[in-house]
Each structure stands twice: as C-alpha cells, then as structure tokens.
Design an enzyme around this catalytic site. Sequence first.
Site, mmCIF file in Angstrom:
data_model
loop_
_atom_site.group_PDB
_atom_site.id
_atom_site.type_symbol
_atom_site.label_atom_id
_atom_site.label_comp_id
_atom_site.label_asym_id
_atom_site.label_seq_id
_atom_site.Cartn_x
_atom_site.Cartn_y
_atom_site.Cartn_z
ATOM 1 N N ALA A 180 0.811 -1.229 0.000
ATOM 2 C CA ALA A 180 0.000 0.000 0.000
ATOM 3 C C ALA A 180 0.837 1.269 0.000
ATOM 4 O O ALA A 180 0.450 2.283 -0.578
ATOM 5 C CB ALA A 180 -0.937 -0.002 1.206
ATOM 6 N N THR A 214 0.038 4.909 -1.862
ATOM 7 C CA THR A 214 -0.394 6.110 -1.130
ATOM 8 C C THR A 214 0.283 7.363 -1.680
ATOM 9 O O THR A 214 -0.298 8.453 -1.619
ATOM 10 C CB THR A 214 -0.097 5.984 0.376
ATOM 11 O OG1 THR A 214 1.270 5.612 0.556
ATOM 12 C CG2 THR A 214 -0.991 4.955 1.026
ATOM 13 N N PHE A 237 -5.275 1.212 3.722
ATOM 14 C CA PHE A 237 -6.384 0.500 4.358
ATOM 15 C C PHE A 237 -6.135 0.225 5.833
ATOM 16 O O PHE A 237 -7.022 0.340 6.654
ATOM 17 C CB PHE A 237 -6.644 -0.833 3.634
ATOM 18 C CG PHE A 237 -7.359 -0.653 2.340
ATOM 19 C CD1 PHE A 237 -8.729 -0.698 2.280
ATOM 20 C CD2 PHE A 237 -6.661 -0.401 1.173
ATOM 21 C CE1 PHE A 237 -9.397 -0.508 1.089
ATOM 22 C CE2 PHE A 237 -7.318 -0.212 -0.020
ATOM 23 C CZ PHE A 237 -8.693 -0.271 -0.067
ATOM 24 N N GLN A 278 0.761 -6.360 -3.889
ATOM 25 C CA GLN A 278 -0.443 -6.560 -3.088
ATOM 26 C C GLN A 278 -1.525 -5.553 -3.492
ATOM 27 O O GLN A 278 -2.657 -5.648 -3.022
ATOM 28 C CB GLN A 278 -0.117 -6.374 -1.605
ATOM 29 C CG GLN A 278 0.855 -7.397 -1.046
ATOM 30 C CD GLN A 278 1.283 -7.047 0.375
ATOM 31 O OE1 GLN A 278 2.319 -6.440 0.595
ATOM 32 N NE2 GLN A 278 0.476 -7.423 1.344
ATOM 33 N N VAL A 310 -4.156 -3.322 -5.921
ATOM 34 C CA VAL A 310 -5.145 -3.667 -6.950
ATOM 35 C C VAL A 310 -5.385 -2.500 -7.909
ATOM 36 O O VAL A 310 -6.332 -2.529 -8.699
ATOM 37 C CB VAL A 310 -6.493 -4.106 -6.307
ATOM 38 C CG1 VAL A 310 -6.318 -5.382 -5.508
ATOM 39 C CG2 VAL A 310 -7.085 -3.003 -5.427
ATOM 40 N N HIS A 352 -3.788 -9.822 -5.353
ATOM 41 C CA HIS A 352 -5.160 -9.571 -4.916
ATOM 42 C C HIS A 352 -6.076 -9.125 -6.057
ATOM 43 O O HIS A 352 -7.141 -8.572 -5.813
ATOM 44 C CB HIS A 352 -5.162 -8.527 -3.795
ATOM 45 C CG HIS A 352 -4.424 -8.970 -2.576
ATOM 46 N ND1 HIS A 352 -3.629 -8.125 -1.823
ATOM 47 C CD2 HIS A 352 -4.338 -10.189 -1.984
ATOM 48 C CE1 HIS A 352 -3.098 -8.805 -0.824
ATOM 49 N NE2 HIS A 352 -3.505 -10.056 -0.900
ATOM 50 N N CYS A 369 -18.523 -10.512 -14.517
ATOM 51 C CA CYS A 369 -19.823 -11.051 -14.130
ATOM 52 C C CYS A 369 -19.650 -12.226 -13.166
ATOM 53 O O CYS A 369 -18.882 -13.152 -13.434
ATOM 54 C CB CYS A 369 -20.591 -11.498 -15.369
ATOM 55 S SG CYS A 369 -22.196 -12.261 -14.979
ATOM 56 N N ASN A 426 10.107 0.727 3.980
ATOM 57 C CA ASN A 426 8.745 0.977 4.442
ATOM 58 C C ASN A 426 8.763 2.147 5.418
ATOM 59 O O ASN A 426 9.736 2.351 6.139
ATOM 60 C CB ASN A 426 8.165 -0.267 5.129
ATOM 61 C CG ASN A 426 6.657 -0.190 5.301
ATOM 62 O OD1 ASN A 426 5.931 0.035 4.329
ATOM 63 N ND2 ASN A 426 6.180 -0.370 6.519
ATOM 64 N N ILE A 472 8.997 6.412 -0.975
ATOM 65 C CA ILE A 472 9.530 5.450 -1.945
ATOM 66 C C ILE A 472 9.910 6.147 -3.245
ATOM 67 O O ILE A 472 10.958 5.859 -3.836
ATOM 68 C CB ILE A 472 8.487 4.337 -2.208
ATOM 69 C CG1 ILE A 472 8.252 3.541 -0.928
ATOM 70 C CG2 ILE A 472 8.934 3.419 -3.336
ATOM 71 C CD1 ILE A 472 7.002 2.697 -0.958
#
Length: 236
Positions: free
Chosen positions: A18, A22, A29, A95, A97, A113, A121, A205, A224
């Site tokens: 994440a 960001t 999240f 990780q 999406v 993920h 559908c 991180n 980063i």
Amino acid sequence: MLLEKLKESNYTVVLTGAGMSTESGLPDFRSSGGLWAKEDPSAIASTDALNRNVEKFFEFYRHRVIGLQSCKPHGGHEILAKWEREGLIQSIITQNVDGFHQEAGSKNVVELHGTLQKVHCQSCGKEYNNDKYVNEQYQCECGGKLRPSVVLFGEMLPEEALLKAAEESEKADLFIVFGSSLTVTPANQFPLIAKQNGAHLTIVNMEPTELDLYADETVHGRKIGEILKELHVSLR
C-alpha cells in the site's frame, strides 16, 4: 548498499504494498486513518456482502473506482517500469489492486489480490472496464451481477498468482520490498522464501515491519518515490 546490489544482481524481484500507492494519492487501508478504521471490511468488501448487502457493496466499490480513476502512477512506478525494460529488475509482485504498475509500463507483474481496473460477471465471467461501476451499471448482459476483479474477503487468492510469486521469489538474488507492512499472509512469505534461497533482502517501508530482523538492509521514514529517484540518478 542497495545501489551496489542493484548493479550486481542478476535477478531482482520487487514486492510492493500500500505504501507504493499512497504516494499516488490512494488511501491506505490498514493504517490508523485507513479505510478499515472506518468500515468493517467483512460487512462491505466480502463475498457475503455481495450476496446479502449488495447495495452497500456496489456503493463502496464505486467509490473506490472513482478514487482510483482520479489518481495515476507516480514517478516511482515509472522508474520501476524503466528498470524492467533495462533489465535491472525482472518482476514485480504486488499486493495492490490499482493496476498502476502496468499503467506505468511494467509487464511482468504478479497481482496477488487481483485488479480494480476491471469488473466481471459473477455468473458468466465476462469482463468489462471499471467504467461500468462509475456509471452505476452493475448488471451483465446475461443478468448476472458485476463485481470488481479483486479478491474479496472470504475468497482464496488466485493459485496461479501465488505459484508465480513463489517461483519469482525463489529465483531472486535481490528481493526489495517497497511499502508493505508485511503483516498479511501469504504476501509476507515471499521475502522469506527469497531470503531462504540466498537472496539479499532490502525492506523499504515508512514504519518498521515484523520481518525487519530478517532483512540485510532496512529503510524507514522515507518516501519510496524519492528513494527510487535517487537510485535512478545514481545508476546513470
């Protein structure tokens, strides 16, 4: 140290979480101010919600798709794509999406993920662009419900992606984590697989992670995008 390892490495694999997104403006999240601090994921982002609380499910993911479309890859994504083209890195395991790695030009990306760039559908599997959600069109031509092509709470991660990620991790002689808290299984196993197979492990991180004790090098408290830009300039 990372600069030298990048130059020396024959097979470099990157894992992004994440913290990579960001910096593009997408919300985290799991942080204290993240989305899951305000909403119960099992109530709105799960298979159960899709079947029992579908209006809330659609509303939540429509909000996420609109947020996604208002953001774009940052310079760090573009540098990683450039490094892939130049042979400096061989693959990315993510990780996230958001699909920003591919949008920036990366080709060899393993999405653990799934992706929010597409919906499909629930009944027949037909895929559509995520504009369907923006336009509040939640039904397939066959009459089935359209759902985001992401892994929902209550679902297993795609086996093909897990196998590919494990293979890439085993091949790495340099494994770099960018922006993952490394608290989620099985994603947090891939750095360990790489380490067990002899890779140099670097973890970048904002906050310390539970796997820092296994790392050969850690970087905390820095963006980063800035780190990647500095490395990129130094490699010229």
